[in-house]
Design an enzyme around this catalytic site. Sequence first.
Site, mmCIF file in Angstrom:
data_model
loop_
_atom_site.group_PDB
_atom_site.id
_atom_site.type_symbol
_atom_site.label_atom_id
_atom_site.label_comp_id
_atom_site.label_asym_id
_atom_site.label_seq_id
_atom_site.Cartn_x
_atom_site.Cartn_y
_atom_site.Cartn_z
ATOM 1 C CE LYS A 11 -3.953 -2.224 2.255
ATOM 2 N NZ LYS A 11 -5.030 -2.030 3.263
ATOM 3 C CD GLU A 128 -8.832 -9.316 -3.279
ATOM 4 O OE1 GLU A 128 -7.648 -9.623 -2.998
ATOM 5 O OE2 GLU A 128 -9.666 -8.984 -2.414
HETATM 6 P P1 CMP Z 1 -7.471 -4.611 3.623
HETATM 7 O O1 CMP Z 1 -6.978 -5.963 3.975
HETATM 8 O O2 CMP Z 1 -6.828 -3.934 2.477
HETATM 9 O O3 CMP Z 1 -9.047 -4.690 3.359
HETATM 10 C C1 CMP Z 1 -9.934 -3.661 3.683
HETATM 11 C C2 CMP Z 1 -9.265 -2.522 4.359
HETATM 12 O O4 CMP Z 1 -10.115 -1.618 5.014
HETATM 13 C C3 CMP Z 1 -8.376 -3.043 5.452
HETATM 14 O O5 CMP Z 1 -7.266 -3.683 4.892
HETATM 15 C C4 CMP Z 1 -8.080 -1.803 6.253
HETATM 16 O O6 CMP Z 1 -6.937 -1.124 5.806
HETATM 17 C C5 CMP Z 1 -9.304 -0.968 5.974
HETATM 18 N N1 CMP Z 1 -10.045 -0.797 7.206
HETATM 19 C C6 CMP Z 1 -10.638 -1.738 7.945
HETATM 20 N N2 CMP Z 1 -11.198 -1.187 9.035
HETATM 21 C C7 CMP Z 1 -10.949 0.142 8.975
HETATM 22 C C8 CMP Z 1 -11.253 1.238 9.809
HETATM 23 N N3 CMP Z 1 -11.951 1.074 10.938
HETATM 24 N N4 CMP Z 1 -10.820 2.460 9.422
HETATM 25 C C9 CMP Z 1 -10.114 2.616 8.276
HETATM 26 N N5 CMP Z 1 -9.809 1.601 7.441
HETATM 27 C C10 CMP Z 1 -10.203 0.371 7.795
#
Ligand code: CMP
Length: 139
Positions: A11, A128
């Site tokens: 990221k 994905e």
């Molecule tokens: P990822 O595995 O990329 O999949 C979904 C993403 O949403 C997760 O990682 C987090 O980075 C993001 N995410 C999950 N919960 C929150 C939160 N409470 N606030 C901001 N981002 C979140």
Amino acid sequence: MSRERTLSIIKPDAVRAGNIGNIIARFEREGLAIAGARKCQLSQAEAEGFYAEHSARGFFGELVAFMTSGPVVVMVLEGDDAIVRNRTIMGATNPANAAEGTLRKLYAASVGENAVHGSDSPASAAREIAYFFRAIELS
Ligand code: CMP
């Protein structure tokens, strides 16, 4: 054990911090091969489409803003049980809960800016991977 492919994203926070090499080296050391990789800048529409399943969540806008805040590296990892093994190497979504030595413990600052993404199931991995790569780009 089954041979699998999974999608990984380094990221924008981890790219900005100069951790692309550290993260790829870790995957290779753990026996996950890089079947394909590309550095790119996601558009808003691309980030929204990728995370569509989270579109109703309160953090969706923040997530899309973060994922478009700078370049990412999208990769396909391949190896035995690659989907679960990648998630173990990444650690918990919230770095505060991530185990010692995991990528998120090492490189992530918060649940929103958590360094890496990994597919969470075979169905997600298939969707994905197809979102970012054509079959001819993988080997
Ligand atoms: P990822 O595995 O990329 O999949 C979904 C993403 O949403 C997760 O990682 C987090 O980075 C993001 N995410 C999950 N919960 C929150 C939160 N409470 N606030 C901001 N981002 C979140």
